[in-house]
Design a protein around this motif. Structure first.
Motif, PDB file in Angstrom:
ATOM      1  N   LEU A  23       0.480  70.951  20.456  1.00 19.87           N
ATOM      2  CA  LEU A  23      -0.573  71.779  20.159  1.00 19.87           C
ATOM      3  C   LEU A  23      -1.434  71.646  21.274  1.00 19.87           C
ATOM      4  O   LEU A  23      -1.836  70.619  21.676  1.00 19.87           O
ATOM      5  N   ILE A  24      -1.714  72.749  21.986  1.00 18.34           N
ATOM      6  CA  ILE A  24      -2.672  73.061  23.267  1.00 18.34           C
ATOM      7  C   ILE A  24      -3.985  73.878  22.757  1.00 18.34           C
ATOM      8  O   ILE A  24      -3.699  74.785  22.146  1.00 18.34           O
ATOM      9  N   ASP A  25      -4.961  73.299  23.296  1.00 19.39           N
ATOM     10  CA  ASP A  25      -6.338  74.348  22.845  1.00 19.39           C
ATOM     11  C   ASP A  25      -6.344  75.392  23.760  1.00 19.39           C
ATOM     12  O   ASP A  25      -5.750  75.644  24.796  1.00 19.39           O
ATOM     13  N   ALA A  26      -7.503  76.271  23.560  1.00 20.57           N
ATOM     14  CA  ALA A  26      -7.865  77.422  24.185  1.00 20.57           C
ATOM     15  C   ALA A  26      -8.194  76.917  25.646  1.00 20.57           C
ATOM     16  O   ALA A  26      -8.140  77.911  26.587  1.00 20.57           O
ATOM     17  N   ASN A  27      -8.389  75.938  26.132  1.00 16.22           N
ATOM     18  CA  ASN A  27      -8.546  75.648  27.573  1.00 16.22           C
ATOM     19  C   ASN A  27      -7.456  75.140  28.254  1.00 16.22           C
ATOM     20  O   ASN A  27      -7.538  74.649  29.609  1.00 16.22           O
ATOM     21  N   GLY A  28      -6.466  75.009  27.405  1.00 12.72           N
ATOM     22  CA  GLY A  28      -5.003  74.524  27.916  1.00 12.72           C
ATOM     23  C   GLY A  28      -4.907  73.091  27.990  1.00 12.72           C
ATOM     24  O   GLY A  28      -3.854  72.322  28.442  1.00 12.72           O
ATOM     25  N   ASP A  29      -5.799  72.287  27.215  1.00 10.20           N
ATOM     26  CA  ASP A  29      -5.645  70.979  27.092  1.00 10.20           C
ATOM     27  C   ASP A  29      -4.795  70.464  25.833  1.00 10.20           C
ATOM     28  O   ASP A  29      -4.983  70.989  24.691  1.00 10.20           O
TER      29      ASP A  29
END
Ligand code: NI
Length: 171
Positions: A140-146
């Protein structure tokens, strides 16, 4: 359930990449910012594991929208770039969910992203062809790509959806 990741600390997972999508367009992680994403590594000739997991990703994408209004991008990264051309990825992914992004690239570019996510893969000779042995973690990656979290493939769809909602809403 956390799988013990060798070599890399969980906080070091993820990072930049430069790959080619299923339309033949050069992309980087920046193309997918603004929305969380689910990242899975596999190959289109996989007989059983990948199809099962991609179907599950499609269900989770739908559940996240319908239960929480969360739009998430499902991304399939091939670890068999020799056979998984953009055309082949495009044809393959239509069976799963219309939002799927398929990423391929040079051997080096695939090795680089796999390394960044501590993903294992190796060819297994089969007659005059080969299969690929590979990790089956879902990232799972967040909206910042992290990187946010990863899940093993035994987590059922509903539980996975709820865990993702929780992880994405955690401060
Ligand atoms: Ni597979």
């Amino acid at each position: 359930m956390l799988y013990a990741l060798p070599a890399l600390a969980v906080s070091d997972l993820g990072g930049r990449f430069a790959l080619i999508d299923q339309h033949g367009v050069d992309v980087t992680e920046e193309n997918y910012r603004g929305k969380p994403a689910l990242l899975y590594f596999g190959f289109s000739s996989c007989g059983d594991v990948c199809p099962t997991d991609l179907v599950k990703m499609g269900f989770v994408v739908e559940q996240l929208v319908s239960t929480a209004g969360i739009e998430i991008t499902p991304i399939f990264v091939t670890i068999d770039p020799e056979r998984d051309t953009p055309e082949r990825m495009a044809a393959y992914l239509t069976a799963f969910h219309p939002d799927f992004v398929g990423l391929t690239g040079s051997d080096e570019a695939i090795a680089d992203i796999a390394d960044k996510y501590a993903v294992y893969y190796a060819p297994l000779p089969m007659g005059n062809s080969y299969m690929m042995d590979h990790s089956t973690l879902l990232f799972l990656i967040d909206a910042n790509g992290d990187y946010v979290a990863h899940f093993t493939r035994d987590v059922p769809v509903n539980e996975l959806t709820q865990s993702i909602i929780k992880k994405l809403s955690a401060p």
